[in-house]
Enzyme design. Structure first.
Site, short mmCIF file in Angstrom:
data_model
loop_
_atom_site.label_atom_id
_atom_site.label_comp_id
_atom_site.label_asym_id
_atom_site.label_seq_id
_atom_site.Cartn_x
_atom_site.Cartn_y
_atom_site.Cartn_z
N GLY A 102 0.81 -1.21 0.00
CA GLY A 102 0.00 0.00 0.00
C GLY A 102 0.85 1.27 0.00
O GLY A 102 0.42 2.31 -0.52
N GLU A 105 1.64 1.82 -3.53
CA GLU A 105 0.41 2.22 -4.25
C GLU A 105 0.08 3.69 -3.97
O GLU A 105 -0.34 4.42 -4.86
CB GLU A 105 -0.75 1.30 -3.86
#
Ligand code: NAD
Length: 706
Positions: A102, A105
């Protein structure tokens, strides 16, 4: 505060601050979102830098939230990523140390990225049987190029930022920081502040390196490769399909495809098993009554007693970790042999290119040897690995008690002897602990830490920390015959024996176990370990406990001198120096005679036993014994049992260990199957009596591992 907000000149700095790795939990996501909103509404702010405090940009999702509603609470990761991407002011990610999952991302949703050298960059979701679910599969191929992105997403392995920066045409990193990352990020942000339109990764095209290559053909080739390499794991292929969508679909459709893939994978037993194993591994080091702040003893020097099979392997673990080792033996020849084996093992690694010459020399330089107890007196930890006889252990531990400095930890590698008895040979039972390594000790991950009745809490805490340093998975076991792993495996072997009594061949049983996913079936395992070991244990055990039924076929085998690979004959035949197991006509004949001796009419074909039944009988034998171990407090938790089997006994990782597997099958169904097996006159009704814990869990609708 899990993310701080600060304005430096025209730039707002948002710093993730959620130790240890700035996990993107609910609180952090909320803090980032509100900081972005604050920066957007502050007229003095022209650009935004997002960075991480401490030892990471961000390690990704917060594992503590896994599986809880908090993981999805808004802003969830996908929403946060969209919010950052849609920000009207340029957002610069200043990346350092660790940028994974994450975290990557989030960085990919920023308009610009600047990275420090040495940053580990990864999308490791595949390792939990998942795929990156916040746009990673759509943005990384666009920013980095399809092939390197596919590689990263399918393998989950980290790649260093400076290597990624060299990928031709990449737009992952706009700059590499040369000095102070934050200062350079601030200057970069001020520089790009006026530029419009803001660059977004979603607007890039995901391209193959060679434009002439047909993407369809490329992905078909990749599909074949990935499919062959990840046979029992669905995630890698799903990852591949998501990356393919980045090439063939519009961005938002690709995101939808990614979400669908993520949701589907989340439900697979394989992902559940991998996530279970991930948490199980972390849980092993927690001991209920040993606080995490227990003071540790220092371990800077190690002594090993006995330079045999185990002593040598055990020593290598410490040498590999840079800890000096002194080995003690009774005879110079034994010492020379042991040291030569260590050297040979390292030389083989050098030959294979797995170890550099200077590292090899360094490790050998840390190794010394002696015939004299006075030379080991100053070691912080001594591990005994001498013959498995109580009288020999007694002599060694009395010596150790006499010479070792106060506070030294005295460990035994015994497989079967009582640690409490061994501790009583000393005046310091609080310093005595079992360290049960598995063979080959420099390779096998598992270490059973055997806690004696008197073992000090600080001793336990110290050896658990030490295990991490030498990269072992340490699982605490109470004192009992066989500890966790071998006590369970004995029931598995007993069941394997009953299967032979009923007319199965060793090949049939092994094939079923290996198809299930065991690295090796019970009979090939017996041949590798040496069937004589079990023979001598059985002679002792079944004389002590005549009420325990077992198949005498393994005794008949040993009476023929068929000890396994070391005698080129065991359950299978072996050619000199070869490991290939070939079905043995001698064994088939021996088994026929054995069945006749049980009163069977061997002129009639035996009952055909399905693979499914073979596997259930083997695995449920493990599960039932483990339930006893849990009830007795020998094992702390079901997930510890799973770690023992995943790291020490070749249990298939994608099934999560025997307890996780039993939960997946449903404990009600497990007990129903046990009841069926109990009715088989060729089996042992007593064997299949459900352990009280198992019966209780079924009655309550509970599970082992939830
Ligand atoms: P081994 O026979 O290969 O080695 C034992 C060594 O100890 C020999 O080199 C011997 O010379 C030495 N020795 C004997 N008495 C001694 C003494 N009084 N002082 C110093 N050295 C002495 O045996 P191994 O397979 O290495 O097993 C050692 C221990 O490890 C046993 O307790 C065994 O149960 C345990 N263990 C073995 C395995 C395995 O797979 N081999 C696995 C786990 C634990």
């Amino acid at each position: 505060m899990t993310a701080s907000y600060q304005v430096r000149g025209p730039v707002a700095v948002i710093t993730l601050n959620n130790p240890p790795v700035n996990g993107m939990g609910f609180a952090t996501r909320k803090a980032i979102a509100s900081a972005i909103e604050q920066a957007e509404s502050d007229a003095a702010v022209q650009a935004i830098v997002i960075t991480g405090a401490g030892a990471a940009f961000s390690g990704g999702a917060d594992i503590k939230e896994f599986g809880s509603p908090k993981a999805l609470a808004e802003p969830n990761l996908l929403s946060l990523v969209l919010l950052v991407e849609a920000c009207a002011k340029p957002v610069v990610a200043a990346i350092h140390s660790v940028c994974m999952g994450g975290g990557l991302e989030l960085a990919l949703a920023c308009h610009y990225r600047i990275a420090a050298v040495g940053t580990k960059v990864a999308l490791p979701e595949v390792k939990l049987g998942l795929l990156p679910g916040a746009g990673g599969t759509q943005r990384l191929p666009r920013a980095l190029g399809v092939e390197p992105a596919l590689n990263m997403i399918v393998s989950g392995e980290p790649v260093l930022s400076e290597l990624l920066a060299q990928v031709p045409g990449q737009q992952l990193f706009h700059r590499m920081a040369q000095g102070d990352l934050l200062e350079e990020a601030l200057a970069f942000a001020a520089e790009v502040a006026p530029q419009r339109p803001l660059p977004r990764v979603r607007d890039l095209k995901a391209r193959l390196t060679d434009a002439k290559v047909d993407p369809q053909a490329y992905f078909q080739f990749a599909r074949n490769m990935v499919g062959a390499q990840s046979r029992n794991f669905p995630a890698p292929l799903r990852c591949l399909e998501a990356v393919a969508a980045a090439v063939t679909m519009k961005f938002d459709d690709g995101i939808r495809a990614e979400r669908e893939g993520f949701a589907a994978l989340m439900m697979t037993p394989e992902s559940k098993a991998l996530r279970h194993a991930f948490f199980a591994e972390r849980a092993t080091s927690k001991i209920a009554d040993v606080p995490s702040d227990t003071p540790l003893r220092k371990i800077e020097r190690v002594a090993v007693i006995g330079a045999g099979t185990m002593g040598g392997g055990i020593s290598m673990n410490f040498l590999n970790a840079g800890i000096p080792v002194i080995i003690l033996e009774t005879k110079q020849e034994a010492l020379d042999r042991g040291l030569a084996t260590i050297r040979k093992n390292y030389e083989a690694q050098v030959k294979k290119g797995k170890l550099k010459e200077d590292k090899f020399q360094q490790r050998m330089g840390l190794l010394s040897s002696t015939l004299n107890y006075a030379d080991i007196a100053q070691a912080d930890l001594v591990i005994e690995a001498v013959f498995e006889e109580m009288s020999v252990k007694e002599a060694v531990f009395k010596q150790l008690d006499a010479v070792m400095k106060p506070g030294a930890i005295l460990a035994s590698n015994t497989s079967t002897l009582d640690i409490n008895t061994i501790a009583q040979f000393t005046q310091r039972p609080q310093d005595v602990v079992g360290l049960h390594f598995f063979s080959p000790a420099h390779v096998m991950k598992l270490l059973e830490v055997v806690r004696g009745a008197a073992t000090g809490k600080d001793v336990l805490a110290t050896v658990m920390a030490m295990a991490k340093k030498i990269r072992k998975t340490a699982v605490v076991s109470g004192v009992c015959d066989g500890f966790i792993g071998n006590r369970m495996i004995e029931q598995y072997f007993r069941q394997a024996g009953f299967l032979l009594d009923e007319g199965c061949s060793p090949e049939q049983v092994d094939r079923a176990a290996e198809k299930f996913g065991f690295a090796m079936g019970p009979f090939r395992m017996g041949d590798l370990a040496g069937n004589d070991i079990g023979w001598s244990i059985r002679k002792r055990r079944y004389v002590e406990k005549p009420e325990l039924r077992y198949s005498a076929s393994a005794d008949c085998l040993c009476e023929l001198g068929r000890y396994g690979q070391k005698t080129q004959a065991g359950w299978y035949d072996y050619q000199t120096g070869q490991r290939d197991a070939m079905p043995s006509p001698v064994v088939a004949e021996m088994l026929l005679k054995h069945r006749a001796s049980l009163g069977q009419d061997v002129t009639v074909a035996p009952r055909q036993i399905r693979d499914e039944e073979i596997v259930q009988r083997l695995v449920y034998a493990l599960v039932n014994e483990a339930a006893h171990l849990l009830e007795e407090g020998i094992a702390q938790r079901a997930s510890d049992v799973d770690m023992v089997y995943l790291t020490g006994y070749g249990f298939p990782l994608w099934r999560g260990g025997p307890m996780c597997y039993a939960d997946t099958m449903g404990l009600f169904n497990v007990v129903q199957a046990m009841k069926r097996f109990a009715k088989n006159p060729m089996d042992d009704a007593k064997f299949w009596e459900p352990a009280p814990l198992l019966a209780r869990l079924v009655a309550e609708g509970g599970t082992f591992t939830a």
